[in-house]
Design a protein around this motif. Structure first.
Motif, PDB file in Angstrom:
ATOM      1  N   VAL A   1       0.753  -1.161   0.068  1.00 31.02           N
ATOM      2  CA  VAL A   1      -0.340  -0.029  -0.236  1.00 31.02           C
ATOM      3  C   VAL A   1       1.089   1.235  -0.092  1.00 31.02           C
ATOM      4  N   THR A   2       0.437   2.377  -1.080  1.00 27.22           N
ATOM      5  CA  THR A   2       1.218   3.812  -0.589  1.00 27.22           C
ATOM      6  C   THR A   2       0.673   4.779  -0.142  1.00 27.22           C
ATOM      7  N   PHE A   3       0.840   5.661  -0.297  1.00 23.79           N
ATOM      8  CA  PHE A   3       0.407   6.788   0.468  1.00 23.79           C
ATOM      9  C   PHE A   3       1.458   7.774   0.107  1.00 23.79           C
ATOM     10  N   SER A   4       0.574   9.335  -0.043  1.00 20.18           N
ATOM     11  CA  SER A   4       1.550  10.053  -1.081  1.00 20.18           C
ATOM     12  C   SER A   4       1.862  10.867   0.791  1.00 20.18           C
ATOM     13  N   GLY A   5       2.850  11.881   0.116  1.00 23.60           N
ATOM     14  CA  GLY A   5       4.018  11.916   1.390  1.00 23.60           C
ATOM     15  C   GLY A   5       3.504  12.775   1.798  1.00 23.60           C
ATOM     16  N   ALA A   6       2.414  13.887   1.074  1.00 25.86           N
ATOM     17  CA  ALA A   6       2.027  14.765   2.494  1.00 25.86           C
ATOM     18  C   ALA A   6       1.021  13.500   2.855  1.00 25.86           C
ATOM     19  N   ASP A   7       0.719  12.589   2.773  1.00 25.27           N
ATOM     20  CA  ASP A   7      -0.508  11.112   3.753  1.00 25.27           C
ATOM     21  C   ASP A   7       0.186  11.328   4.797  1.00 25.27           C
ATOM     22  N   ALA A   8       1.299  10.406   4.191  1.00 25.83           N
ATOM     23  CA  ALA A   8       2.124  10.043   4.809  1.00 25.83           C
ATOM     24  C   ALA A   8       2.666  10.858   6.042  1.00 25.83           C
ATOM     25  N   GLU A   9       2.806  12.125   5.980  1.00 27.77           N
ATOM     26  CA  GLU A   9       3.716  13.135   7.341  1.00 27.77           C
ATOM     27  C   GLU A   9       2.574  14.285   7.751  1.00 27.77           C
ATOM     28  N   ARG A  10       1.016  14.058   7.529  1.00 25.78           N
ATOM     29  CA  ARG A  10       0.144  14.436   8.397  1.00 25.78           C
ATOM     30  C   ARG A  10       0.107  13.824   9.454  1.00 25.78           C
ATOM     31  N   PRO A  11      -0.377  14.733  10.538  1.00 28.24           N
ATOM     32  CA  PRO A  11       0.069  14.686  12.408  1.00 28.24           C
ATOM     33  C   PRO A  11      -0.900  13.906  12.785  1.00 28.24           C
ATOM     34  N   PHE A  12      -1.105  12.882  13.238  1.00 29.57           N
ATOM     35  CA  PHE A  12      -2.033  12.473  14.330  1.00 29.57           C
ATOM     36  C   PHE A  12      -2.112  12.942  14.989  1.00 29.57           C
ATOM     37  N   LEU A  13      -3.906  12.801  15.302  1.00 31.50           N
ATOM     38  CA  LEU A  13      -4.575  13.306  16.314  1.00 31.50           C
ATOM     39  C   LEU A  13      -4.271  12.549  17.429  1.00 31.50           C
ATOM     40  N   THR A  14      -4.228  11.770  17.605  1.00 28.86           N
ATOM     41  CA  THR A  14      -3.608  10.893  18.675  1.00 28.86           C
ATOM     42  C   THR A  14      -1.835  10.454  19.456  1.00 28.86           C
ATOM     43  N   ALA A  15      -1.802  11.098  18.274  1.00 30.97           N
ATOM     44  CA  ALA A  15      -0.193  11.493  18.970  1.00 30.97           C
ATOM     45  C   ALA A  15      -0.161  11.133  20.343  1.00 30.97           C
ATOM     46  N   ASN A  16       1.005  10.291  21.399  1.00 29.49           N
ATOM     47  CA  ASN A  16       0.554  10.333  22.726  1.00 29.49           C
ATOM     48  C   ASN A  16       2.339   9.881  23.517  1.00 29.49           C
ATOM     49  N   ASP A  17       3.271  10.825  23.069  1.00 29.97           N
ATOM     50  CA  ASP A  17       4.345  10.167  23.776  1.00 29.97           C
ATOM     51  C   ASP A  17       4.639   9.918  24.799  1.00 29.97           C
ATOM     52  N   ARG A  18       3.563  10.374  25.410  1.00 30.45           N
ATOM     53  CA  ARG A  18       3.986   9.769  27.519  1.00 30.45           C
ATOM     54  C   ARG A  18       3.154   8.217  26.892  1.00 30.45           C
ATOM     55  N   MET A  19       2.533   7.790  25.981  1.00 31.13           N
ATOM     56  CA  MET A  19       1.963   6.834  26.265  1.00 31.13           C
ATOM     57  C   MET A  19       3.269   5.875  25.428  1.00 31.13           C
ATOM     58  N   TRP A  20       4.005   6.288  24.618  1.00 29.64           N
ATOM     59  CA  TRP A  20       4.833   5.608  23.365  1.00 29.64           C
ATOM     60  C   TRP A  20       5.900   5.197  24.792  1.00 29.64           C
ATOM     61  N   GLU A  21       6.506   5.710  26.050  1.00 30.60           N
ATOM     62  CA  GLU A  21       7.428   6.095  26.335  1.00 30.60           C
ATOM     63  C   GLU A  21       7.188   4.967  27.316  1.00 30.60           C
ATOM     64  N   TYR A  22       6.242   4.678  28.062  1.00 30.51           N
ATOM     65  CA  TYR A  22       5.203   3.455  28.086  1.00 30.51           C
ATOM     66  C   TYR A  22       5.176   1.968  27.952  1.00 30.51           C
ATOM     67  N   PHE A  23       5.110   1.962  26.405  1.00 33.00           N
ATOM     68  CA  PHE A  23       5.037   0.905  25.995  1.00 33.00           C
ATOM     69  C   PHE A  23       6.521   0.411  25.087  1.00 33.00           C
ATOM     70  N   GLU A  24       7.070   1.635  24.924  1.00 34.24           N
ATOM     71  CA  GLU A  24       8.914   1.538  23.829  1.00 34.24           C
ATOM     72  C   GLU A  24       9.170   0.227  24.899  1.00 34.24           C
TER      73      GLU A  24
END
Length: 333
Positions: free
Chosen positions: A190-213
């Motif tokens: 599956v291929t996405f345009s560059g704009a869609d690949a860089e479109r910001p996620f409204l669900t972004a959560n650095d704290r949760m990533w730090e917890y899971f990683e």
């Protein structure tokens, strides 16, 4: 953990319930034990995973099952590796994270290509000719559903391709859902345009990533530490012996290799199947005799012997003592 075994979490139960599919019926079709998905996690082989998906496709009896799954996806039914993608800042970062951790939850290797700014996600399956079409399409649709959920936008891939041949009706349905035609390709991608690949996620959560990683990293380290063939056979025998299976053919089927290949691998480790079987039975016998109140007949059954006398003779040849003597010694301690 073997590279052919991976952990499947309980999230699938909620998704199947949303789809109105009966899990026990799927397991019966797949010839898998009912305990699968009954606990928090379960280990499956690639062959078992494929069997499950073929059974799910048959049980659902819906030619558009992958689309239904994409429409039913919710963040709360994701396993930690999937949820880490949901917490990412962009689709490109999500793909990079899952490229690393996807192997923990399925027999799939992701290859990313960002040439020209667009982002292509290729999917490489083991025994690709055995991979169910519904499974391949679902894994591709996952990325579209993820992008739409995370951005709250109608993200449409610029290319969507898989080794399937849909009917005219199916092709039309996929085009409506994706906004692009379903192409035929030997490698699912599956291929996405560059704009869609860089479109910001409204669900972004650095704290949760730090917890899971950290936990994901530990699991990955364990996954990539390959056990010996002898250890894999021992683990297989722990599952097989209570069912009365104690042959190299049964162990080979469990490990998805031929009996000849399995014996050759064991020989390269300077052992053989009978030696591993004997050591496994002896260790289990000592464990049962010293920690349980099971009768000798019950222990004999759990070790895969046809009768108690065979177990007695084998145990004496291993230890020079009888099972009753070992039990008496354990009781005296």
């Amino acid at each position: 953990m073997s590279s052919d075994r991976f952990t499947v979490g309980p999230s699938g139960r909620a998704l199947l319930a949303d789809l109105g599919v009966n899990l026990p019926d799927v397991l019966r079709r797949a010839a898998l034990p009912t305990m699968v998905y009954a606990s928090e996690t379960v280990e499956l082989t690639t062959a078992q995973y494929y069997a499950f998906w073929r059974a799910l496709d048959d049980e659902a009896a819906d030619p558009l099952l992958p689309i239904r799954i994409g429409e039913a996806m919710r963040a709360e039914v994701f396993d930690p590796p999937m949820f880490s993608a949901f917490c990412s800042p962009t689709l490109r970062v999500a793909a990079a994270r899952l490229r690393t951790y996807k192997k923990l939850i399925g027999p799939l290797r992701l290859v990313l290509d960002s040439r020209g700014g667009a982002m292509t996600i290729e999917m490489h399956w083991p025994d690709a000719d055995q991979a169910p079409g519904a499974l391949m399409l679902m894994e591709l649709i996952f990325w579209v559903a993820l992008a739409r959920m995370a951005t709250r936008d109608d993200v449409r891939p610029v290319r969507f391709a898989a080794p399937v041949d849909p009917t005219v009706e199916q092709a039309a349905a996929y085009r409506r859902y994706l906004g692009t035609p379903l192409e035929h390709s030997a490698v699912p991608a599956v291929t996405f345009s560059g704009a869609d690949a860089e479109r910001p996620f409204l669900t972004a959560n650095d704290r949760m990533w730090e917890y899971f990683e950290p936990g994901l990293r530990r699991r990955l380290d364990e996954f990539e530490t390959e056990p010996s063939t002898a250890e894999l056979v021992r683990q297989a025998l722990l599952r097989l012996l209570p069912a009365g299976a104690s042959t190299i053919e049964a162990a080979a089927r469990e490990l998805a290799v031929s009996g000849r290949t399995l014996q050759r691998r064991l020989q390269s480790e300077e052992t053989n199947f009978q030696a591993v079987l004997r050591h496994t039975r002896e260790a289990l016998a000592h464990h049962y005799l010293s920690t349980s109140r099971m009768s000798t007949g019950e222990i004999s059954y759990l070790l895969g012997y046809a009768d108690t006398n065979s177990f007695y003779r084998a145990f004496q040849s291993w230890t020079g003592r009888t099972p009753d003597q070992i039990r008496a010694g354990a009781s005296a301690i």
